[in-house]
Write a protein that holds these residues in place. Structure first.
Motif, short mmCIF file in Angstrom:
data_model
loop_
_atom_site.label_atom_id
_atom_site.label_comp_id
_atom_site.label_asym_id
_atom_site.label_seq_id
_atom_site.Cartn_x
_atom_site.Cartn_y
_atom_site.Cartn_z
N THR A 79 4.31 9.14 6.56
CA THR A 79 5.09 8.06 7.15
C THR A 79 4.23 6.91 7.64
N ASN A 86 0.96 -2.92 11.86
CA ASN A 86 1.23 -1.89 10.86
C ASN A 86 0.48 -0.64 11.29
N ASP A 139 9.86 -1.24 10.81
CA ASP A 139 10.30 -0.83 9.48
C ASP A 139 9.57 0.47 9.16
N CYS A 161 13.59 3.66 0.72
CA CYS A 161 12.97 2.79 1.73
C CYS A 161 11.78 1.97 1.25
N GLN A 162 11.33 2.11 0.03
CA GLN A 162 10.24 1.26 -0.42
C GLN A 162 10.69 -0.18 -0.61
N ASN A 181 5.72 -0.64 9.52
CA ASN A 181 5.37 -2.04 9.29
C ASN A 181 6.16 -2.91 10.24
N THR A 188 8.66 3.46 6.32
CA THR A 188 8.60 3.90 4.93
C THR A 188 7.89 5.25 4.89
N PRO A 190 13.13 -1.06 3.61
CA PRO A 190 12.67 -0.14 4.65
C PRO A 190 13.76 0.20 5.65
#
Length: 155
Positions: A74, A67, A94, A104-105, A77, A96, A108
């Motif tokens: 931005t 991550n 991913d 995107c929460q 993950n 977000t 993603p």
């Protein structure tokens, strides 16, 4: 075992990994937490990662983080690093950000990140720039993070 034997064993292991396709990240990067391999200093850059930090004034020097916070806008993950080397690092993840909260929460977006422009800070190399390209079909977002190369934080 002597140093010469260790080097031969490391070379054979690295060759086997390459031939078998067991990973696309270099042997140096996969041993990043050690910092050294057979007495040779690992020269692959770090990235300053602010992931999980309550205060953005410090972070952890990491290689191949799963991550990664790219900016105050931005985050990445589940990063799958395809390359991590002296000049650049490339991975898919991913994505977000505060520019796509509703979209995107919960689901993603996918994107390709490139870390580049290593510079020396305190005797260590750190990537100092990133670019991010969303996968086709992700939609269009008005965000500076998606339009050009941006600076990464460094120590």
């Amino acid at each position: 075992m002597n140093t010469s034997s260790n080097r031969r064993r490391s070379a054979v292991t690295a060759a086997a990994v390459a031939v078998l396709g067991l990973g696309t990240v270099s042997a140096w990067a996969s041993n990043a937490s050690a910092g050294e391999t057979d007495g040779m200093v690992n020269t692959n850059p770090y990235v300053l990662n602010l992931y999980g930090e309550e205060n953005a004034d410090h972070g952890d020097a990491q290689r191949t983080p799963r991550n990664l916070v790219l900016s105050e806008f931005t985050s990445l993950n589940k990063v799958d690093w395809k390359q991590w080397g002296k000049g650049k690092a490339v991975g898919t993840a991913d994505v977000t950000g505060n520019w796509c909260l509703e979209t995107c929460q919960e689901k993603p977006l996918r994107g390709k990140v490139t870390l580049s422009d290593p510079k020396e800070v305190g005797g260590e190399m750190y990537y100092s720039s990133f670019t991010l390209k969303l996968a086709p079909g992700s939609g269009h977002y008005e965000s500076e993070d998606l339009n050009r190369k941006h600076a990464l934080p460094t120590p």
